[in-house]
Design a protein around this motif. Sequence first.
Motif, PDB file in Angstrom:
ATOM      1  N   LEU A  47      46.845  30.928  36.380  1.00  0.00           N
ATOM      2  CA  LEU A  47      47.325  32.158  35.758  1.00  0.00           C
ATOM      3  C   LEU A  47      46.367  32.656  34.680  1.00  0.00           C
ATOM      4  O   LEU A  47      46.182  33.864  34.518  1.00  0.00           O
ATOM      5  N   GLU A  48      45.749  31.743  33.945  1.00  0.00           N
ATOM      6  CA  GLU A  48      44.752  32.175  32.966  1.00  0.00           C
ATOM      7  C   GLU A  48      43.545  32.806  33.663  1.00  0.00           C
ATOM      8  O   GLU A  48      42.978  33.787  33.162  1.00  0.00           O
ATOM      9  N   MET A  49      43.164  32.285  34.810  1.00  0.00           N
ATOM     10  CA  MET A  49      42.065  32.878  35.567  1.00  0.00           C
ATOM     11  C   MET A  49      42.431  34.281  36.050  1.00  0.00           C
ATOM     12  O   MET A  49      41.629  35.216  35.954  1.00  0.00           O
ATOM     13  N   LEU A  50      43.642  34.426  36.555  1.00  0.00           N
ATOM     14  CA  LEU A  50      44.079  35.743  37.018  1.00  0.00           C
ATOM     15  C   LEU A  50      44.140  36.731  35.867  1.00  0.00           C
ATOM     16  O   LEU A  50      43.779  37.913  36.020  1.00  0.00           O
ATOM     17  N   ASP A  51      44.599  36.268  34.715  1.00  0.00           N
ATOM     18  CA  ASP A  51      44.651  37.136  33.543  1.00  0.00           C
ATOM     19  C   ASP A  51      43.250  37.625  33.175  1.00  0.00           C
ATOM     20  O   ASP A  51      43.056  38.808  32.862  1.00  0.00           O
ATOM     21  N   ALA A  52      42.277  36.726  33.226  1.00  0.00           N
ATOM     22  CA  ALA A  52      40.897  37.112  32.915  1.00  0.00           C
ATOM     23  C   ALA A  52      40.377  38.122  33.918  1.00  0.00           C
ATOM     24  O   ALA A  52      39.706  39.098  33.546  1.00  0.00           O
ATOM     25  N   LEU A  53      40.707  37.927  35.195  1.00  0.00           N
ATOM     26  CA  LEU A  53      40.258  38.857  36.230  1.00  0.00           C
ATOM     27  C   LEU A  53      40.873  40.249  36.047  1.00  0.00           C
ATOM     28  O   LEU A  53      40.266  41.259  36.411  1.00  0.00           O
ATOM     29  N   ALA A  54      42.069  40.292  35.467  1.00  0.00           N
ATOM     30  CA  ALA A  54      42.749  41.572  35.242  1.00  0.00           C
ATOM     31  C   ALA A  54      42.344  42.217  33.918  1.00  0.00           C
ATOM     32  O   ALA A  54      42.908  43.249  33.547  1.00  0.00           O
ATOM     33  N   GLY A  55      41.397  41.631  33.220  1.00  0.00           N
ATOM     34  CA  GLY A  55      40.917  42.219  31.976  1.00  0.00           C
ATOM     35  C   GLY A  55      41.354  41.492  30.732  1.00  0.00           C
ATOM     36  O   GLY A  55      40.891  41.798  29.632  1.00  0.00           O
ATOM     37  N   GLY A  56      42.258  40.529  30.880  1.00  0.00           N
ATOM     38  CA  GLY A  56      42.706  39.732  29.745  1.00  0.00           C
ATOM     39  C   GLY A  56      43.824  40.372  28.951  1.00  0.00           C
ATOM     40  O   GLY A  56      44.062  41.587  29.032  1.00  0.00           O
ATOM     41  N   ASP A  57      44.533  39.530  28.217  1.00  0.00           N
ATOM     42  CA  ASP A  57      45.618  39.994  27.334  1.00  0.00           C
ATOM     43  C   ASP A  57      46.777  40.605  28.100  1.00  0.00           C
ATOM     44  O   ASP A  57      47.536  41.406  27.539  1.00  0.00           O
ATOM     45  N   ARG A  58      46.907  40.255  29.360  1.00  0.00           N
ATOM     46  CA  ARG A  58      48.027  40.745  30.160  1.00  0.00           C
ATOM     47  C   ARG A  58      49.119  39.688  30.262  1.00  0.00           C
ATOM     48  O   ARG A  58      50.301  39.983  30.075  1.00  0.00           O
ATOM     49  N   LEU A  59      48.739  38.455  30.574  1.00  0.00           N
ATOM     50  CA  LEU A  59      49.710  37.371  30.727  1.00  0.00           C
ATOM     51  C   LEU A  59      49.874  36.540  29.463  1.00  0.00           C
ATOM     52  O   LEU A  59      50.902  35.887  29.279  1.00  0.00           O
ATOM     53  N   LEU A  60      48.864  36.548  28.610  1.00  0.00           N
ATOM     54  CA  LEU A  60      48.942  35.812  27.356  1.00  0.00           C
ATOM     55  C   LEU A  60      47.928  36.389  26.380  1.00  0.00           C
ATOM     56  O   LEU A  60      46.957  37.020  26.802  1.00  0.00           O
ATOM     57  N   PRO A  61      48.183  36.217  25.071  1.00  0.00           N
ATOM     58  CA  PRO A  61      47.237  36.746  24.086  1.00  0.00           C
ATOM     59  C   PRO A  61      45.845  36.155  24.271  1.00  0.00           C
ATOM     60  O   PRO A  61      45.687  35.024  24.710  1.00  0.00           O
TER      61      PRO A  61
END
Length: 216
Positions: A82-96
Amino acid sequence: MHTLETLWHDPRVAVKLRTTLTSPFGRKVRIAAEVLGLSSRLAIRPADTLDPADDLRHQNPLGKMPCLVIGDEAFYDSGVILEMLDALAGGDRLLPSAAAPLERARALTQARLADGLTEAALLMVYEYRFRTPEQVSGRWLEHQRGKITRSLAVFEAAPPAADKPNLISIGLACGLGYLDWRQPVEWRGDHPALVRWLAAFSNAVPAFSATESKPR
């Protein structure tokens, strides 16, 4: 040198998610990928964690799901993915982001609590699945039940925002969904706020209902 972004966007690189459709932790990844607009890149490849011949054990030595395989490299567990996916989406979407370390640590702590609830439920289910009735340990079951009860109490008192799918809310929803499906404990009667929260989350995040495992 390849980056996560270049590998993800390279159509020559296969991206596979090793999971069953009934895994609550695999469900977390599937929901996150959907809400972030990344699901079209994921090819779901089922795995049998009990089959010694399944190559999941080579991809993840623990033999656990979910496991994200990008090209020839494997990443696990669900929190990492999930942290990888968040980074791929630009970050700060799933967690700060790391720029807000205290807020990030708080979010990760709550997310781990939700995951721990799910893990305890899984261990209760496995106790019956892998042991004969004579071997089942009531003490062990009560130990896991206590983890679930205490975790539910925390979230009952302060549930996360239902309309914001993130590391906490996705994990909690999948944990509650697993309790509903496998029923290792009955949770709804004592947790009205969480019952309302789960209904609100389901309405706000269509991917939750779309990934639901039906009782069988």
